[in-house]
Design a protein around this motif. Structure first.
Motif, PDB file in Angstrom:
ATOM      1  N   PHE A   1       0.496   4.952  -4.110  1.00 13.29           N
ATOM      2  CA  PHE A   1      -1.279   4.815  -3.720  1.00 13.29           C
ATOM      3  C   PHE A   1      -1.506   3.290  -3.309  1.00 13.29           C
ATOM      4  N   SER A   2      -2.757   3.329  -2.816  1.00 14.86           N
ATOM      5  CA  SER A   2      -3.338   2.043  -2.286  1.00 14.86           C
ATOM      6  C   SER A   2      -4.530   1.300  -3.061  1.00 14.86           C
ATOM      7  N   GLY A   3      -4.262   0.189  -3.207  1.00 17.49           N
ATOM      8  CA  GLY A   3      -5.572  -0.506  -4.104  1.00 17.49           C
ATOM      9  C   GLY A   3      -6.670  -0.266  -3.319  1.00 17.49           C
TER      10      GLY A   3
ATOM     11  N   GLU B   1       0.377  16.395   5.749  1.00 12.41           N
ATOM     12  CA  GLU B   1       0.581  15.059   5.303  1.00 12.41           C
ATOM     13  C   GLU B   1       0.119  14.073   6.267  1.00 12.41           C
ATOM     14  N   HIS B   2      -0.348  12.738   5.779  1.00 17.02           N
ATOM     15  CA  HIS B   2      -0.605  11.640   6.696  1.00 17.02           C
ATOM     16  C   HIS B   2       0.715  10.979   7.420  1.00 17.02           C
ATOM     17  N   HIS B   3       0.327  10.569   8.597  1.00 16.17           N
ATOM     18  CA  HIS B   3       1.402  10.073   9.287  1.00 16.17           C
ATOM     19  C   HIS B   3       2.483   8.917   8.210  1.00 16.17           C
TER      20      HIS B   3
ATOM     21  N   GLY C   1       0.925  -1.295   0.151  1.00 17.37           N
ATOM     22  CA  GLY C   1       0.065  -0.169  -0.056  1.00 17.37           C
ATOM     23  C   GLY C   1       0.958   1.163   0.088  1.00 17.37           C
ATOM     24  N   THR C   2       0.293   2.402   0.174  1.00 16.42           N
ATOM     25  CA  THR C   2       0.801   3.682   0.179  1.00 16.42           C
ATOM     26  C   THR C   2       1.890   3.712   1.313  1.00 16.42           C
ATOM     27  N   THR C   3       1.810   3.135   2.198  1.00 16.29           N
ATOM     28  CA  THR C   3       2.704   3.133   3.503  1.00 16.29           C
ATOM     29  C   THR C   3       4.043   2.522   3.105  1.00 16.29           C
TER      30      THR C   3
END
Ligand code: PMP
Length: 407
Positions: free
Chosen positions: A223-225, A123-125, A94-96
């Motif tokens: 990006f994440s599915g 930003e996201h963590h 995923g994005t992370t």
């Protein structure tokens, strides 16, 4: 709207056809994760029923089929974001994981004491912590482009923050907490003028409007599915080939090597160098199905629907007494963060849940932006291609109920 009928679209999503708490489900939490169309569910089931085997190196028919499906998914992703070459598509969780991969390969290779990583305050963590960790490992310094009261980046300050020590700029395309759409193309142009590579966190973007990585010009795009109507457990790191080619591996294991002796390992070519171990095959197949689904609707139609509904929802929420929308960027995606009088967002979310309405409450994994707005939490309704004006109307009715309870 041409080719886009939201009622037809809703029929593609079996999960939406249910009652919860005795009411029709109103799902307004797609920024956390999206629901899946039947086409995606079918593609995953079909893969396990007919094609499943481990990929690459196999000599048998099932391995050939699953390799074709997996590598075919890579090509589908390439087309979706208009990358030049399918080899520039790396499958990750995923994005992370995509951002951690860049931090631990590009970052470990290029950063030393006194070098700088530039991120932004929205930003996201997932686009803060990997860089913070990298700074602790290397002695580099984390710099942050500030945000204004509307939730827009202070671009005039960004230029001065891009110095000769800046080794990477990492910025979200869309803020998950505020909905702000950032000018990633312009930021990339400015960063590149100073020789600074750019990573874009596109977790909240690819689901809402067409993304063209060559047009943006960025070096990395993540990006994440699961946020774009595909399965959990699969995501994408796009990297320009000339950036990926010189990078060391991320994790070690099977598939990422060319040869191994006890004394020496030679690493595989890109993208396999970055895909150690058995990948999420069914996940890639499901992601490709999600992309085909989006393409069948047309991303331009999806974008128009989301914007129309965002405008409707913004107006509707503003009519609720005591409601304040947090984040009013001029260019916004379909996220509405808000406060209702001084009622705690968790109470708002709990009362809405009783009405069958799913929203998210809390800091949205973006504590620094909450700190900027001096709130510990907000309520967040996020919209997707299957949401309707009726969903928004239900939310507004629910918020009036919240007000009744607390008055
Ligand atoms: N960045 C943004 C902007 C996000 O919204 C999210 C998910 N909330 C992430 C990164 C992390 O995505 P994931 O949990 O799928 O890795």
């Amino acid at each position: 709207m041409s080719g886009f009928d939201v009622q037809r679209v809703r029929e593609d999503f079996p999960i939406l056809r249910q009652e919860v708490r005795g009411r029709p489900l109103v799902y307004l939490d797609s920024a956390a994760t999206s629901q899946k169309p039947q086409a995606v569910i079918d593609a995953i089931v079909r893969f396990y029923q007919h094609d499943n085997a481990n990929v690459h190196r196999g000599v048998h028919v099932l391995s050939e089929r699953s390799t074709e499906a997996y590598e075919g998914a890579r090509e589908t992703v390439r087309r979706f974001i208009n990358a030049r070459d399918a080899k520039e598509i790396i499958f990750v969780r995923g994005t992370t994981e995509a951002i951690n991969l860049v931090a631990q390969t590009y970052g470990r290779k290029h950063l030393g004491p006194g070098d700088e990583v530039l991120i932004t305050h929205i930003e996201h963590h997932a686009n803060i912590v990997p860089w913070r960790m990298l700074c602790e490992q290397t002695g580099a310094v984390l710099k942050v482009i500030p945000v204004d009261e509307r939730g827009e980046l202070k671009l005039d300050e960004a230029d001065a923050m891009m110095t000769e020590r800046t080794r990477i700029l990492a910025v979200s395309h869309v803020s998950n907490a505020l909905g702000t759409v950032t000018p990633v193309k312009e930021l990339t142009r400015r960063a590149h003028a100073k020789g600074i590579p750019v990573l874009v966190d596109g977790a909240q973007a690819v689901t809402h409007f067409p993304v063209d990585v060559q047009d943006i010009g960025c070096d990395f795009y993540a990006f994440s599915g699961h946020k774009m109507f595909g399965p959990t457990g699969i995501g994408v790191l796009y990297g320009r080939m000339e950036r990926l080619e010189p990078l060391p591996p991320y994790q070690g294991g099977g598939d990422m090597i060319l040869s191994v002796t006890m004394e020496k390992v030679t690493y595989n070519r890109v993208p396999h160098r970055f895909e150690a171990g058995t990948p999420d095959l069914a996940g890639a197949v499901g992601l490709a199905a999600a992309i085909r689904y989006l393409e069948s609707l047309g991303m331009a139609n999806v974008a128009a629907h989301d914007q129309e509904l965002l405008a409707y929802a913004t107006q509707a929420l503003e009519s609720v007494p005591g409601l304040r929308i947090v984040g009013q960027a001029r260019e916004k995606s379909a996220v509405l963060s808000f406060l209702l009088e001084d009622i705690h967002p968790h109470d708002v979310g709990t009362i809405l849940d009783r009405e069958g309405i799913c929203i998210r409450t809390g800091h949205h994994c973006a504590q620094p932006v909450m700190q900027f707005f001096k709130v510990p939490a907000t309520s967040r309704a996020s919209l997707a291609l299957y949401n309707t004006r009726e969903d928004v109307d239900a939310l507004v009715r629910g918020l009036h109920k919240v007000l009744e309870v607390f008055k």
